[in-house]
Scaffold this motif. Structure first.
Motif, PDB file in Angstrom:
ATOM      1  N   ILE A 182      49.056  36.176  25.415  1.00  0.00           N
ATOM      2  CA  ILE A 182      47.967  36.579  24.532  1.00  0.00           C
ATOM      3  C   ILE A 182      46.715  36.846  25.362  1.00  0.00           C
ATOM      4  O   ILE A 182      46.649  36.520  26.553  1.00  0.00           O
ATOM      5  CB  ILE A 182      47.682  35.489  23.484  1.00  0.00           C
ATOM      6  CG1 ILE A 182      47.147  34.223  24.169  1.00  0.00           C
ATOM      7  CG2 ILE A 182      48.932  35.186  22.662  1.00  0.00           C
ATOM      8  CD1 ILE A 182      46.697  33.151  23.206  1.00  0.00           C
ATOM      9  N   MET A 183      45.728  37.439  24.723  1.00  0.00           N
ATOM     10  CA  MET A 183      44.449  37.688  25.378  1.00  0.00           C
ATOM     11  C   MET A 183      43.346  37.121  24.500  1.00  0.00           C
ATOM     12  O   MET A 183      43.421  37.207  23.274  1.00  0.00           O
ATOM     13  CB  MET A 183      44.237  39.191  25.606  1.00  0.00           C
ATOM     14  CG  MET A 183      42.947  39.502  26.372  1.00  0.00           C
ATOM     15  SD  MET A 183      42.842  41.252  26.875  1.00  0.00           S
ATOM     16  CE  MET A 183      42.605  42.028  25.288  1.00  0.00           C
ATOM     17  N   LEU A 184      42.336  36.556  25.136  1.00  0.00           N
ATOM     18  CA  LEU A 184      41.203  35.988  24.416  1.00  0.00           C
ATOM     19  C   LEU A 184      39.950  36.788  24.714  1.00  0.00           C
ATOM     20  O   LEU A 184      39.610  37.019  25.881  1.00  0.00           O
ATOM     21  CB  LEU A 184      40.985  34.520  24.810  1.00  0.00           C
ATOM     22  CG  LEU A 184      42.137  33.552  24.532  1.00  0.00           C
ATOM     23  CD1 LEU A 184      41.755  32.148  24.975  1.00  0.00           C
ATOM     24  CD2 LEU A 184      42.508  33.550  23.061  1.00  0.00           C
ATOM     25  N   GLY A 185      39.285  37.256  23.661  1.00  0.00           N
ATOM     26  CA  GLY A 185      38.002  37.917  23.838  1.00  0.00           C
ATOM     27  C   GLY A 185      36.922  36.911  24.185  1.00  0.00           C
ATOM     28  O   GLY A 185      37.131  35.697  24.082  1.00  0.00           O
ATOM     29  N   GLN A 186      35.763  37.401  24.568  1.00  0.00           N
ATOM     30  CA  GLN A 186      34.671  36.500  24.943  1.00  0.00           C
ATOM     31  C   GLN A 186      33.352  37.043  24.407  1.00  0.00           C
ATOM     32  O   GLN A 186      32.917  38.133  24.790  1.00  0.00           O
ATOM     33  CB  GLN A 186      34.603  36.327  26.461  1.00  0.00           C
ATOM     34  CG  GLN A 186      35.788  35.583  27.046  1.00  0.00           C
ATOM     35  CD  GLN A 186      35.586  35.199  28.497  1.00  0.00           C
ATOM     36  OE1 GLN A 186      34.483  35.312  29.045  1.00  0.00           O
ATOM     37  NE2 GLN A 186      36.644  34.731  29.145  1.00  0.00           N
ATOM     38  N   TYR A 187      32.744  36.268  23.500  1.00  0.00           N
ATOM     39  CA  TYR A 187      31.445  36.594  22.929  1.00  0.00           C
ATOM     40  C   TYR A 187      30.525  35.402  23.140  1.00  0.00           C
ATOM     41  O   TYR A 187      30.857  34.276  22.747  1.00  0.00           O
ATOM     42  CB  TYR A 187      31.570  36.917  21.440  1.00  0.00           C
ATOM     43  CG  TYR A 187      32.450  38.118  21.161  1.00  0.00           C
ATOM     44  CD1 TYR A 187      31.929  39.408  21.233  1.00  0.00           C
ATOM     45  CD2 TYR A 187      33.790  37.963  20.839  1.00  0.00           C
ATOM     46  CE1 TYR A 187      32.736  40.520  20.983  1.00  0.00           C
ATOM     47  CE2 TYR A 187      34.604  39.057  20.601  1.00  0.00           C
ATOM     48  CZ  TYR A 187      34.062  40.335  20.671  1.00  0.00           C
ATOM     49  OH  TYR A 187      34.861  41.426  20.426  1.00  0.00           O
ATOM     50  N   PRO A 188      29.364  35.600  23.760  1.00  0.00           N
ATOM     51  CA  PRO A 188      28.531  34.457  24.166  1.00  0.00           C
ATOM     52  C   PRO A 188      27.812  33.780  23.002  1.00  0.00           C
ATOM     53  O   PRO A 188      27.408  34.434  22.028  1.00  0.00           O
ATOM     54  CB  PRO A 188      27.527  35.093  25.132  1.00  0.00           C
ATOM     55  CG  PRO A 188      27.407  36.505  24.665  1.00  0.00           C
ATOM     56  CD  PRO A 188      28.777  36.897  24.174  1.00  0.00           C
ATOM     57  N   VAL A 189      27.646  32.477  23.148  1.00  0.00           N
ATOM     58  CA  VAL A 189      26.768  31.676  22.289  1.00  0.00           C
ATOM     59  C   VAL A 189      25.713  31.091  23.218  1.00  0.00           C
ATOM     60  O   VAL A 189      26.045  30.371  24.156  1.00  0.00           O
ATOM     61  CB  VAL A 189      27.543  30.551  21.581  1.00  0.00           C
ATOM     62  CG1 VAL A 189      26.602  29.712  20.722  1.00  0.00           C
ATOM     63  CG2 VAL A 189      28.673  31.116  20.736  1.00  0.00           C
ATOM     64  N   ILE A 190      24.445  31.420  22.979  1.00  0.00           N
ATOM     65  CA  ILE A 190      23.375  31.046  23.912  1.00  0.00           C
ATOM     66  C   ILE A 190      22.475  29.981  23.295  1.00  0.00           C
ATOM     67  O   ILE A 190      22.412  29.824  22.073  1.00  0.00           O
ATOM     68  CB  ILE A 190      22.539  32.275  24.329  1.00  0.00           C
ATOM     69  CG1 ILE A 190      21.863  32.901  23.105  1.00  0.00           C
ATOM     70  CG2 ILE A 190      23.409  33.297  25.037  1.00  0.00           C
ATOM     71  CD1 ILE A 190      20.864  33.991  23.450  1.00  0.00           C
ATOM     72  N   ASN A 191      21.756  29.263  24.187  1.00  0.00           N
ATOM     73  CA  ASN A 191      20.756  28.310  23.725  1.00  0.00           C
ATOM     74  C   ASN A 191      19.368  28.923  23.867  1.00  0.00           C
ATOM     75  O   ASN A 191      19.216  30.100  24.210  1.00  0.00           O
ATOM     76  CB  ASN A 191      20.869  26.994  24.495  1.00  0.00           C
ATOM     77  CG  ASN A 191      20.686  27.175  25.993  1.00  0.00           C
ATOM     78  OD1 ASN A 191      20.177  28.208  26.462  1.00  0.00           O
ATOM     79  ND2 ASN A 191      21.093  26.186  26.774  1.00  0.00           N
ATOM     80  N   ASN A 192      18.327  28.129  23.632  1.00  0.00           N
ATOM     81  CA  ASN A 192      16.964  28.678  23.640  1.00  0.00           C
ATOM     82  C   ASN A 192      16.492  29.081  25.036  1.00  0.00           C
ATOM     83  O   ASN A 192      15.494  29.770  25.174  1.00  0.00           O
ATOM     84  CB  ASN A 192      15.991  27.674  23.024  1.00  0.00           C
ATOM     85  CG  ASN A 192      16.002  26.349  23.752  1.00  0.00           C
ATOM     86  OD1 ASN A 192      16.876  26.089  24.583  1.00  0.00           O
ATOM     87  ND2 ASN A 192      15.043  25.495  23.453  1.00  0.00           N
ATOM     88  N   ASN A 193      17.202  28.653  26.080  1.00  0.00           N
ATOM     89  CA  ASN A 193      16.886  29.084  27.441  1.00  0.00           C
ATOM     90  C   ASN A 193      17.706  30.288  27.872  1.00  0.00           C
ATOM     91  O   ASN A 193      17.707  30.653  29.055  1.00  0.00           O
ATOM     92  CB  ASN A 193      17.130  27.931  28.418  1.00  0.00           C
ATOM     93  CG  ASN A 193      16.200  26.761  28.175  1.00  0.00           C
ATOM     94  OD1 ASN A 193      15.030  26.949  27.842  1.00  0.00           O
ATOM     95  ND2 ASN A 193      16.713  25.551  28.310  1.00  0.00           N
ATOM     96  N   ARG A 194      18.398  30.875  26.896  1.00  0.00           N
ATOM     97  CA  ARG A 194      19.267  32.037  27.139  1.00  0.00           C
ATOM     98  C   ARG A 194      20.434  31.686  28.065  1.00  0.00           C
ATOM     99  O   ARG A 194      20.985  32.535  28.741  1.00  0.00           O
ATOM    100  CB  ARG A 194      18.491  33.210  27.723  1.00  0.00           C
ATOM    101  CG  ARG A 194      17.424  33.888  26.843  1.00  0.00           C
ATOM    102  CD  ARG A 194      17.712  33.859  25.377  1.00  0.00           C
ATOM    103  NE  ARG A 194      16.864  34.766  24.605  1.00  0.00           N
ATOM    104  CZ  ARG A 194      15.921  34.358  23.748  1.00  0.00           C
ATOM    105  NH1 ARG A 194      15.685  33.058  23.581  1.00  0.00           N
ATOM    106  NH2 ARG A 194      15.231  35.244  23.051  1.00  0.00           N
TER     107      ARG A 194
END
Length: 636
Positions: free
Chosen positions: A417-429
């Protein structure tokens, strides 16, 4: 030093003092008894020997024979006959023999016994004195053997005492561990309630912490209910309780853009025809009750499905959004039964035509609503009671039968399988983690989740897919040392066998498990809280973080979830979209963030589309953000 170690030291010290003192007293008493017996024996034997000598002639040969006979039969150390003048007439001494007991023992308990003495008479005058000293070896042996027996019994008694003490200490340790665990939970802002132990001191401590936890839980319930009340006032229609048009359309847009298990489903549109006439004839109260009844019936269908939403698009149009895999026959039957029942109650004025369609990831909201509106017009032009199903010939199925789908899905999962990657950021980016939706290679092309998840659900392959996703995520984390967030289906999260399989895999990737973020749907927190509790407790020792996605209505249950060790929640897009333009929504989000922080739970906004909203969300106190705007800003 811990309290348990101190208790053990005290128990061992008391046992050693008690048994050691008892052994010493017993050995001293035995030694004194043996000394007395030897002293009496010396005196008696010396008197008897002196009496026998008095009655015999006083020639040396006769006396020596008597002394020798007595010496050979009496276990003596020395026998001697001394004349009145002081000259030794006869002396017999025992030869050196091997000791029967250890030398250190004989030195420790050395006997102090005076020899026995008696006067030998020759007629009316004193002939001499007999001195007799008994052999001590057998007395030492008797004392040694008695001491060994006592030591053996005391050792056995000591071991039994230690076993009993172990049972008592273990019984004490159980409530002590519960108290310590509860104290640790409170220090980590998990306000758990523990059973009260029987030990009075621990009971007082545990009772005080339980009262603290109960007070905090009541406070959380009040605050979460107040925030939920504000959320409902902002996002829900005041008359019917259904979502407002803007909130429902935001939810629909988010569903169509989600690359996960909720990016497909079904949608129904229901219209109350001649609403103005009904209102004019029966008045507002009657009309409002009718609309409330319709909304409640639609909400009952939504609750029965699990992940679903009801919205009021305008005065007369209501919409039902069923997310994920939907049994179309079941949904149409439930919808038709409820609409016909409601129509019969208000006949002949009320007509409730409806339209029904299926949606997938990537569909345009405007096109979907347009198709539904066209189908609704067809239903309305008929008898006004039917449900018109939208037919979409533009969608082509990858495979034509269940057998083909099953074979293709199993082959795709076995091939990798393949996993996509979408970022989750904090207040410091900085990246908190990457959301990793699954993709499968079907028909020589990598397909997004919406293309195959309906068939994964229908064929009951969720467990197999979720384990494949877990394996791949752990490998990626170990290889690249980056945190990943994976989705766990409702079916997998409530399956104890799969939870055990997850534990086995996580135990093989202990280093990677601490970077794993696991998300479960909001529905599990509302309908299967015990299963969710088991999941959190099973995964907690591995250090992975467990969270809930699409949190909206479930926020009011935060008081029930705070003791699970929940790491984060992702707030629903209907709360976070266009927040820079909605002051009322900002108030709700600030309250949610404050309440989450009081429980050491991260609050993350999902579905953020505008870059201006990112800064506002962090100013409101949220800990993270994800969505198209975050992906664009991160350049991924």
């Amino acid at each position: 030093m811990s309290l348990i170690k101190q208790l053990w030291l005290a128990i061992i010290t008391v046992l050693l003092l008690a048994f050691g003192g008892s052994l010493l007293v017993a050995m001293t008493s035995s030694r004194a008894y043996l000394e007395q017996e030897i002293r009496i024996k010396n005196a008696d034997n010396a008197y008897a020997l002196a009496l026998a000598m008095t009655q015999l002639p006083k020639d040396e040969v006769t006396l020596e024979l008597l002394v020798s006979a007595q010496f050979d039969t009496g276990h003596y150390q020395e026998i001697k006959l001394t004349e009145f003048s002081g000259d030794v007439v006869i002396r017999r001494n025992a030869s050196e023999t091997a000791p029967l007991v250890p030398r250190w023992f004989s030195s420790l308990v050395a006997f102090d016994v005076p020899p026995g003495e008696a006067v030998v008479q020759d007629g009316w005058r004193q002939y001499g004195t007999v001195t007799l000293r008994s052999q001590h070896d057998y007395a030492y042996l008797s004392l040694w053997q008695g001491t060994l027996r006592l030591a053996g019994w005391f050792t056995a008694a000591g071991l039994i005492s230690l076993f009993i003490a172990y049972a008592i200490v273990r019984r004490i340790r159980v409530p002590l561990r519960i108290v310590v665990r509860q104290a640790n939970d409170i220090s980590q802002r998990r306000f758990t309630i523990s059973p009260l132990p029987r030990t009075r001191e621990l009971r007082e401590v545990s009772d005080a912490m339980n009262q603290l936890s109960a007070s905090v839980r009541q406070m959380l319930e009040r605050e979460s209910e107040q925030i939920d009340r504000l959320r409902r006032q902002l996002l829900h229609d005041s008359v019917t309780g259904a979502m407002t048009r803007d909130a429902f359309l935001d939810r629909l847009s988010f569903q169509l853009a989600q690359e996960d298990g909720t990016s497909y489903g079904s949608m129904a549109l229901v219209r109350v025809t001649d609403l103005a006439s009904i209102n004019e004839r029966h008045g507002y109260p009657y009309t409002n009750l009718l609309l409330q009844d319709l909304s409640q019936r639609l909400q009952a269908i939504a609750d029965a499905h699990g992940s679903a939403y009801v919205g009021r698009l305008n005065g007369s149009d209501f919409s039902l959004l069923l997310c994920g895999d939907v049994d179309q026959d079941w949904a149409l039957e439930r919808l038709d039964d409820n609409l016909r029942t409601l129509t019969a109650q208000h006949a002949p004025l009320l007509h409730l035509p409806a339209a029904f369609t299926h949606y997938e990831f990537g569909d345009q909201r405007a096109d979907l609503l347009s198709n539904l509106d066209g189908a609704l017009s067809l239903a309305e032009s008929g008898d006004g009671h039917g449900i018109e199903i939208c037919s979409d010939t533009s969608r082509e199925s990858l495979y034509q039968s269940r057998v083909e789908w099953r074979g293709a899905l199993l082959n795709a999962m076995d091939s990798g399988i393949m996993l996509g990657q979408y970022p989750v950021i904090n207040n410091n980016r900085e990246v908190l983690h990457f959301e990793a939706p699954v993709r499968l290679n079907l028909n020589h092309q990598w397909r997004q989740a919406s293309a195959f998840l309906p068939w994964i659900s229908r064929l009951r392959l969720q467990d197999t897919l979720d384990l494949k996703v877990l394996d791949e995520a752990l490998k990626i984390i170990r290889r690249h040392q980056q945190p990943l967030g994976i989705n766990l289906s409702h079916e997998s999260a409530t399956n104890p066998n799969l939870v055990l399989a997850m534990q086995q895999r996580l135990s093989n990737y202990v280093d990677a498990a601490t970077r794993l973020w696991i998300e479960v749907p909001e529905s599990i927190a509302r309908t299967d809280i015990q299963a969710f509790r088991y999941l959190c407790r099973a995964l907690r020792p591995f250090g992975c973080r467990v969270g809930i996605e699409h949190v909206g209505a479930a926020f009011r249950q935060l008081g029930d979830l705070q003791d699970l060790g929940l790491s984060y929640i992702k707030l629903d897009a209907t709360l976070t979209r266009n927040v820079s333009q909605k002051p009322e929504q900002q108030t709700i989000l600030r309250g949610m963030a404050t309440l989450c922080h009081s429980l050491a739970i991260l609050a993350i906004a999902e579905g953020v589309e505008d870059e201006q909203d990112i800064d506002i969300l962090f100013e409101l106190g949220l800990d993270g953000a994800t969505g198209p705007a975050v992906t664009a800003e991160s350049g991924m």
